[in-house]
Design an enzyme around this catalytic site. Sequence first.
Site, short mmCIF file in Angstrom:
data_model
loop_
_atom_site.label_atom_id
_atom_site.label_comp_id
_atom_site.label_asym_id
_atom_site.label_seq_id
_atom_site.Cartn_x
_atom_site.Cartn_y
_atom_site.Cartn_z
CG ASP A 59 13.11 -3.30 -1.57
OD1 ASP A 59 12.40 -2.23 -1.88
OD2 ASP A 59 12.65 -4.44 -1.98
CB CYS A 196 1.18 1.15 -6.69
SG CYS A 196 0.74 1.19 -5.03
CB CYS A 256 3.12 13.30 17.03
SG CYS A 256 1.95 14.62 16.37
ZN LIG Z 1 1.10 13.50 14.34
#
Ligand SMILES: [Zn+2]
Length: 350
Positions: A59, A196, A256
């Site tokens: 962090d 946020c 991917c």
């Molecule tokens: Zn993907």
Amino acid sequence: MDPQRRERYSRQILFAEIGEQGQERLCNSSAVLVGCGALGTALANLLIRAGLGHLRIVDRDFVEPSNLQRQTLFEEADAREALPKAVAAARRLGAVNSDAKVEGVVADLSPANCDELLSGFPVLLDGTDNFETRLLVNDYAVSRSVPWIYAAVVASYGLTMPILPGETACLACLTESSIPEDSFAAAATRGAEPTCDTVGVLGAAAGVIASLQSVSAIKLLLGKLNATDARLVSCDVWTGRFQAIHPARDTDCRACGQRRFSYLEGSAQPHLTMCGRDSVQIHERRRHLDLAALGRHLTAAGSEVRHNEFLLRFRVSPYEVTVFNDGRAIIKGTRDPAVARSLYARYIGA
Ligand SMILES: [Zn+2]
């Protein structure tokens, strides 16, 4: 398993899907958590209590009073001392379970340090608050074929999904291709990034999502999570609405499908960022700063300086500058990169 350990985890061993063998395996397992805010603290707490043997927490931030409402590992003293979250969390978790190895690493995950910080762990856990870092984690995970567990939370809703590279949709499949407009999960995906600090966040939402994340992590580590289990679960704790969908892979996905890892190569990541507050972070530098010397210099120049072994903070009204010993800095009070660069150059040096 020794009797003490068997007693400690007895209620989890009684749960048939885990049993003594599963518990033993969990105690010998490891994971790395990126980001230790609301999600990360809740998740780390669950996993260390469940008996995870080794957790590395990465962090870049420090504890502030406004974190205490939902970031369950931190105390008022941590905020007063402005302790780095990774350090405060590791300290607390060490007291929760002294058998576990908990490493707190104060660092900003970047293309340059990904391998050093993430390699060697069988699962990566998302506790981040921004999509830059998540897409970097996704690029890393997909390129190295390491599973990771995506999660995000904002206001009263959140979502989580285990990502098994090559088997399930990855984060780029979800965020960089078109998702049906009427999907509740899609709305949550979009809503989870930029807001946020504009719409707030409930501790309960982080708690629910972190709980689901911890179950995915445990199932993965026990070899009990397959592609058909890997659903995108979203929920709104205020309305009580839950949804679980099974997103299809995008065959043309940048990450991917085409295996173009632009976040990992650094071409997609800006040098200046910050999510969650009125601040700019400068993380282009990688050098060692002598914080004590800098503190003396600034004090002599009339600045009000606070300093511990990890960071130094000083005010240049209306800004507040926090400098870490690796040269990274957070300039609070502006969203203008030019102002941030200028303050950095003036007070810390180019
Ligand atoms: Zn993907």
